[in-house]
Design an enzyme around this catalytic site. Structure first.
Site, PDB file in Angstrom:
ATOM      1  N   GLU A  12     111.311   2.689  77.439  1.00 41.80           N
ATOM      2  CA  GLU A  12     110.953   1.476  76.690  1.00 41.80           C
ATOM      3  C   GLU A  12     110.999   0.264  77.622  1.00 41.80           C
ATOM      4  OE1 GLU A  12     113.799   0.462  73.648  1.00 41.80           O
ATOM      5  OE2 GLU A  12     112.398  -0.858  72.600  1.00 41.80           O
ATOM      6  N   HIS A  61     114.950   1.887  62.531  1.00 42.58           N
ATOM      7  CA  HIS A  61     116.180   1.115  62.723  1.00 42.58           C
ATOM      8  C   HIS A  61     117.297   1.482  61.737  1.00 42.58           C
ATOM      9  CE1 HIS A  61     118.125  -2.417  64.683  1.00 42.58           C
ATOM     10  NE2 HIS A  61     117.323  -2.031  65.641  1.00 42.58           N
ATOM     11  N   GLU A  94     120.166   5.011  70.818  1.00 44.29           N
ATOM     12  CA  GLU A  94     120.373   3.761  71.565  1.00 44.29           C
ATOM     13  C   GLU A  94     121.764   3.178  71.320  1.00 44.29           C
ATOM     14  OE1 GLU A  94     117.021   1.573  69.875  1.00 44.29           O
ATOM     15  OE2 GLU A  94     118.437   0.264  68.846  1.00 44.29           O
ATOM     16  N   ASP A 111     109.918   2.620  64.910  1.00 47.91           N
ATOM     17  CA  ASP A 111     111.389   2.559  64.840  1.00 47.91           C
ATOM     18  C   ASP A 111     111.798   2.168  63.418  1.00 47.91           C
ATOM     19  OD1 ASP A 111     114.098   2.089  65.218  1.00 47.91           O
ATOM     20  OD2 ASP A 111     113.839   0.751  66.941  1.00 47.91           O
ATOM     21  N   ARG A 142     104.837   0.902  70.639  1.00 51.76           N
ATOM     22  CA  ARG A 142     105.621   0.984  69.405  1.00 51.76           C
ATOM     23  C   ARG A 142     105.002   0.033  68.389  1.00 51.76           C
ATOM     24  NH1 ARG A 142     111.767  -1.148  68.349  1.00 51.76           N
ATOM     25  NH2 ARG A 142     110.623  -3.043  67.846  1.00 51.76           N
ATOM     26  N   GLU A 191     111.742   6.822  65.454  1.00 52.33           N
ATOM     27  CA  GLU A 191     113.048   6.507  66.042  1.00 52.33           C
ATOM     28  C   GLU A 191     114.060   6.078  64.987  1.00 52.33           C
ATOM     29  OE1 GLU A 191     112.586   3.467  68.989  1.00 52.33           O
ATOM     30  OE2 GLU A 191     114.694   2.881  68.853  1.00 52.33           O
ATOM     31  N   TRP A 227     121.561  -2.561  59.380  1.00 55.66           N
ATOM     32  CA  TRP A 227     120.523  -3.340  60.059  1.00 55.66           C
ATOM     33  C   TRP A 227     119.961  -2.569  61.197  1.00 55.66           C
ATOM     34  CZ3 TRP A 227     119.537  -5.299  64.986  1.00 55.66           C
ATOM     35  CH2 TRP A 227     118.355  -6.095  65.066  1.00 55.66           C
ATOM     36  N   ARG A 255     118.035   8.507  73.450  1.00 55.87           N
ATOM     37  CA  ARG A 255     117.756   7.121  73.830  1.00 55.87           C
ATOM     38  C   ARG A 255     118.879   6.439  74.609  1.00 55.87           C
ATOM     39  NH1 ARG A 255     114.024   3.899  73.247  1.00 55.87           N
ATOM     40  NH2 ARG A 255     114.860   2.429  71.737  1.00 55.87           N
ATOM     41  N   TYR A 291     112.604  -6.165  60.460  1.00 58.35           N
ATOM     42  CA  TYR A 291     113.086  -5.813  61.794  1.00 58.35           C
ATOM     43  C   TYR A 291     111.914  -5.705  62.768  1.00 58.35           C
ATOM     44  CZ  TYR A 291     113.949  -3.070  65.838  1.00 58.35           C
ATOM     45  OH  TYR A 291     113.947  -2.660  67.143  1.00 58.35           O
TER      46      TYR A 291
HETATM   47  C1  GCO Z   1     114.794  -0.903  70.249  1.00 59.28           C
HETATM   48  C2  GCO Z   1     115.993  -1.417  69.519  1.00 59.28           C
HETATM   49  C3  GCO Z   1     116.272  -2.877  69.664  1.00 59.28           C
HETATM   50  C4  GCO Z   1     117.653  -3.201  69.077  1.00 59.28           C
HETATM   51  C5  GCO Z   1     118.378  -4.176  69.915  1.00 59.28           C
HETATM   52  C6  GCO Z   1     119.750  -4.495  69.379  1.00 59.28           C
HETATM   53  O1  GCO Z   1     114.351   0.166  69.855  1.00 59.28           O
HETATM   54  O2  GCO Z   1     114.360  -1.538  71.194  1.00 59.28           O
HETATM   55  O3  GCO Z   1     116.081  -0.923  68.234  1.00 59.28           O
HETATM   56  O4  GCO Z   1     115.258  -3.641  69.110  1.00 59.28           O
HETATM   57  O5  GCO Z   1     117.539  -3.696  67.788  1.00 59.28           O
HETATM   58  O6  GCO Z   1     118.452  -3.668  71.213  1.00 59.28           O
HETATM   59  O7  GCO Z   1     120.486  -5.246  70.278  1.00 59.28           O
HETATM   60 MG    MG Z   2     115.435   1.125  68.393  1.00 60.40          MG
END
Ligand code: GCO
Ligand code: MG
Length: 400
Positions: A337, A210, A260, A208, A147, A234, A400, A281, A159
């Site tokens: 991951e 985010h 996620e 990602d 990633r 992602e 975020w 995810r 991030y």
């Molecule tokens: C990822 C996630 C993490 C999250 C985290 C939040 O793809 O691994 O986005 O980086 O930000 O798990 O608690």
């Molecule tokens: Mg993520």
């Protein structure tokens, strides 16, 4: 086999984790992870104050009934805290059942579909060049998938990219970060293009976003990075609005991953049934344990969607163990991951799973193969910690 005791532990070996240990009158115990990053004590209380008193005395082998009892039996169902608590119970019970059967957990799910799981880890740098060096370093460790994130010029904190020495959790209040979509959309194609040129065709590249973009911005990004042949993009948009993915899908063939933060099959239903994504995810800890993620995986499989479990370091090694047994069985596996746990956490949670040449191996010991050292854990007390928040330059709060 009766449940005689269930205890919740909150410890911080490098970062906070919530662990549930269930004991039985057969002398077999199982452990489950209940960590929700930044909200650890709420899950601990949900378990200790509400679920554990109703768990003691039940038949440990009745996994499905216990799951339904705490899910369907609760009027206030779903949500990250409740589902993580149910997940911890579920994973601990699967651990017990597999230990009682003297089998590795994946055998109880139907046996192995594969011997090893493709995994990806994170390369993140302050500059494009530094990021590319980190990608190369991961390939030298055997990774076949990476990633790729980097700091965005003009944004003090990005991030996934933390300045050396600043632990993401070491903040007494949520850290405020700045977000600028235009800069991001200009920068990411340059980053991914540069890395693709450096590494050649074979390495799988992931990225990602985010949850920061609108559907239209997401479609633009997905389209603009098509030449770099990504494994996935992602979390392009916040997925509360699952229908938003229709627009992205109409504009690009870049594979999409999301989920996620989902905690139930209902959070992913539209995305799966309409084939709007390529990878789901969800993990055992945040989506109701093995019992529930298995259902999500089956629905996903009907629609050509594969499992790409979240494996950030804020889920304990127990979740990695449980996820790897699911991955080992699930016919529609994509990738896992893996973000490396702190060394102290590796000691507190001794585990059979391991990384070898860019693949993760589940291990073959009975259960999910992860243990928990209570005494050592007691040396690492809980420390309050928060995830960041993001604001636009005019002060507006953003995702975020
Ligand atoms: C990822 C996630 C993490 C999250 C985290 C939040 O793809 O691994 O986005 O980086 O930000 O798990 O608690
Ligand atoms: Mg993520």
């Amino acid at each position: 086999m009766k449940i005689t005791n269930a205890q919740v532990f909150v410890c911080s070996p490098g970062r906070n984790f919530v662990t549930l240990k269930i004991e039985t009158d057969a002398g077999i115990y199982g452990i489950g992870d209940a960590t929700v990053n930044g909200r650890e004590l709420s899950v601990a209380s949900y378990l200790t104050d509400h679920l554990v008193p109703a768990l003691i005395g039940r038949d440990a082998s009745a996994i499905e009934d216990i799951w339904q009892y705490f899910y369907r039996g609760a009027y206030w169902r779903r949500g990250p805290i409740g589902m993580a608590a149910i997940a911890a119970i579920d994973v601990a019970l699967w651990d017990i059942k597999a230990k009682a059967a003297n089998m590795p957990l994946y055998q109880l799910l139907g046996g192995a579909s594969r011997a090893r799981m493709l995994s990806y880890s994170h390369a993140a740098g302050e500059t494009i060049e530094e990021t590319a060096d980190k990608v190369i370093a991961l390939t030298e460790r055997g990774f076949k998938a990476v990633r790729v994130q980097s700091a965005i010029p003009g944004m003090p904190v990005t991030y996934g990219v933390d300045k050396a020495g600043v632990a993401p959790q070491a903040h007494e209040r949520p850290r405020e970060t700045l977000w600028d979509t235009s800069r991001y959309l200009r920068h990411v194609p340059k980053l991914l293009g540069h890395v693709r040129d450096m590494v050649g065709e074979d390495l799988h590249l992931l990225h990602d976003a985010h949850h920061r973009l609108t559907p239209q911005e997401a479609a633009r990004l997905a389209k603009s990075v098509e030449p770099f042949d990504l494994f996935w993009l992602e979390d392009l948009v916040p997925a509360e609005n699952q229908e938003a993915f229709r627009l992205i899908r109409q504009h690009s063939t870049t594979p999409l991953a999301v989920g996620e933060v989902f905690n139930s099959i209902h959070d992913c239903r539209t995305l799966l049934e309409e084939g709007l994504i390529d990878y789901i995810r969800t993990t055992p800890v945040h989506a109701g344990g093995i019992t529930h993620v298995r259902r999500i995986a089956d629905l996903a499989g009907l629609h050509h969607v594969r499992l790409g479990s979240h494996g950030a370091a804020d889920m304990s090694p127990i979740t990695m163990g449980a996820a790897l047994h699911l991955d080992r069985w699930v016919p529609n596996f994509g990738i896992q991951e893996y973000a490396f746990h702190p060394p102290e956490a590796q000691e507190v949670f001794a585990h059979e799973w391991r990384l070898e040449d860019g693949y993760l191996l589940s291990g073959e010991t009975p259960g999910h193969g992860v243990d928990f050292d209570e005494k050592l854990a007691a040396r690492y007390p809980y420390q309050r910690a928060y995830l960041d928040v993001a604001r636009l330059s005019d002060g507006t709060l953003w995702n975020w």
